[in-house]
Scaffold this active site. Sequence first.
Site, PDB file in Angstrom:
ATOM      1  N   GLU A  90       0.801  -1.222   0.000  1.00 37.77           N
ATOM      2  CA  GLU A  90       0.000   0.000   0.000  1.00 37.77           C
ATOM      3  C   GLU A  90       0.838   1.278   0.000  1.00 37.77           C
ATOM      4  O   GLU A  90       0.421   2.287  -0.554  1.00 37.77           O
ATOM      5  CB  GLU A  90      -0.942   0.008   1.221  1.00 37.77           C
ATOM      6  CG  GLU A  90      -2.041  -1.042   1.188  1.00 37.77           C
ATOM      7  CD  GLU A  90      -3.045  -0.817   0.050  1.00 37.77           C
ATOM      8  OE1 GLU A  90      -3.279   0.354  -0.319  1.00 37.77           O
ATOM      9  OE2 GLU A  90      -3.579  -1.814  -0.471  1.00 37.77           O
ATOM     10  N   SER A 470     -55.121 -19.100  39.345  1.00 34.18           N
ATOM     11  CA  SER A 470     -54.974 -19.381  40.778  1.00 34.18           C
ATOM     12  C   SER A 470     -53.577 -19.104  41.312  1.00 34.18           C
ATOM     13  O   SER A 470     -53.382 -19.079  42.527  1.00 34.18           O
ATOM     14  CB  SER A 470     -55.338 -20.843  41.054  1.00 34.18           C
ATOM     15  OG  SER A 470     -56.700 -21.063  40.797  1.00 34.18           O
TER      16      SER A 470
END
Length: 848
Positions: A90, A470
């Site tokens: 690069e 319940s």
Amino acid sequence: MRFIYKFFQLVLGGFFALLTLGALGLFALYSHYAPQLPDEAELRKIDIQVPLRIYTRDGELLAEYGERRSRPVTLSAVPRNLTQAFIDIEDARFYEHQGVDIKGVLRALRNVVSTGSASQGASTITMQLARNSFLDSGKNLERKFKETLLAIKMEQNLTKDQILELYLNKIYLGNRAYGIASAAETYYGKSLSELTLAQCAMIAGLPKAPSRYNPLANPERAMIRRNYILKRMLELGHISQLDYQTALNEPNTAEKHKTELDANAPYLAEMVRADIVKRFGADNAYTQGYHVYTTLDSEKQVEAAESLRKALMAYDYRHGYRGVEDKVDLGDLKTEDDMLDKLSNYPVFGDLFPALVLSANSNAAELLVGETRVTLDLDAVKWAREFKSEDRRGAAPRRVSDVLKAGDIVRLRQTDKEKNTWALSQVPTVGGALISLDPSDGAVRAVMGGFDFYHSKFNRATQAVRQPGSSFKPIIYAAALAKGFTPASVVNDAPLDIPGSTWKPSNFGGRYIGPTTLREALAKSRNLVSIRLLRSIGVNYAIDFATRFGFPKENLPPNLTLALGTAMTTPMEMATAYSAFANGGYKINSYFITRIEDRDHHVLFKETSPRICEGTSDVCVIKPEADAKKASDKPVDDTKPEPSKKDVSGKPIWETAAVEHPKIGDEGVYPAAERIMDSRTHYQIVSMMQGVTQFGTAARAGRALNRKDIAGKTGTTNDQKDAWFCGFTPDVVTIAWVGFDNMAKLGEGETATNVALPMWIDFMHRVLKGEPSKEWEKPVNIKEADLGLGVESKPKSSRQKSTSSNKKTPPRNGFQYKNERDISPRNRPNMPAGQRPPERVEIPEQLF
């Protein structure tokens, strides 16, 4: 001669004029664009987007969220071969230039002049970083000029190593991978230190064109690029001939790797994700690298998933086979690869795998599951009677071909991995939730909001607002105990006429047992006793009492139906409420996040939920374990008001701080939990709920677990639309719920005892294995007679007629709530003359 002098004077003058104009032009451009560039502070704070990571309480990775997969690393942690590969390909003169490579710029300008386009770049690593961090990726002279100016400015403010480190962490390398560490994980499933030279070169080849040189999408092109980089490294003297040749001979080993998760709790992960978005906003949640540590226990989570799935599949099998998931034409699938591609469209849910039926006859069927061919015989499909309704099934299959045909897409479950045996299955349509908390502080240890998150993301543990039936009764009974009733108080279980109302509440089957103790009534879930009890203490009083447990007042109906559980609540709210029964009577808040850190592990948030402590202080201090041991050796001070007697051996001791002005949020300092039941009321209601698991509707739990420290309550709503079991020990609260999302009926006989209780038992059997039994300490001011103990163990020898007919009362005004069926005829209380226990109703043991 004079002409030549004049000519050179004119040329040189023109040259200097052009040079001056150029300098002025550059200065003008600089003056125009410089204010648009980031300042020094911004340059030093280049943002690397890091995903959100979520962990269990023991540090295992639970989930990761974010568009970009990044793993920031320091330059010192990057292998030399990888760093050198990037520089060589690069920007070979990276350490020589000041952000701009003049030779590269001249080459690019020459290309613009000759071709008329800016297709050839001269970007240095610094310029690439500038573009990726602050500019768009367009190729034009204006952007290039900005990029150049910014690169020079970056070189003035950052060191070369800082620039290189930022570049290597920020560069896009394909497949959502940003930065070299993420690329190493994505393509090779490795850390940076494990990469070979060839793999380093492959990754270094990606920035130029992440899609074109991708080793997964374009392996041939990627290999050419890799080999070119290796040659470049050899030419520049950064690798030896032997290294070069070895790397050149290495094949392409790239494969797509997902982030490896250590734990699997997607429902909790989604709860955390939503919380982080709410706290920090969607833009920051997935990019700032937050580390979130949760309360989740990874081992308990595994047990929760297995227990819930087992229970839902057991219910599903009882109600029959709904048919194949899909059908395909085998003629369209020429090869096995075609078949595998087709199967890949059907995800795995839980432990149920998609399979393609290749052939089927009366005796067997051959199927493709994964890359394996398996055979199913009649035993593997005999459960698959056709589903007709919640109460009806078709005839049992007599041939395998009655169920399976070539081209069917079905689900299989592996029943024995060693023998590679499989059975036909199906993804349950019934929903369920299981949640387990630590009652001492409300920490969520396990949560399942459905069979599989990727099949249904609806989290029934926190989002399913249902009636508790319940299982709400203990709240009513506790309110009555706090008002002076005792477990030995007697209330008549008989039909009730409510003046001015057409509502005719009843027990299941219309049977009644007459005067009975509250202890017996709660254990056997007698509806009429609950209604009479609520009417006696007052609805408004009961509602105010229930809000102490965390139930929103607006979800509590202000009428007598509240006694039968017509409130609206979620499994999480029930778990929070039941924690007060488990922990000695204190209100705690459920929570699932203990700590949030930024990407650098600085603490942003630390959980400070209420803790249980002795005395009347409004703060609690948790002492270190060493101090806790010493404290446990000291004699108990009985003069303290209502101390918590809960045995917490092996855990921090909760006690009032012996320091000056402890501040909530400091290390170990928490707000004190509010006491919502006094010790007498608490011990009485827990004793009664133990009766539920010993001789009541959940007696199966007592037999299966063979422990005395379990208590809880079943809950079944009208027409069996919801089935609950809410149970606990001193250390664990677990809520199990089953029901359809569309409120469909579960079916005749599918009560809490048959549906939710087996899930709870299976989970608690797993998590309590090897744990010693613990008891709630009995307050000194409670007498045996106040608990109503013993009466249930004296069976009545004579059996008399019921106080009412067995005829069911038709529903009126939309109400007729039924309690769970009695499951044992033993241990009846002594009944007054003229009364008798209800007839026995058999409920078969659930097989697993």
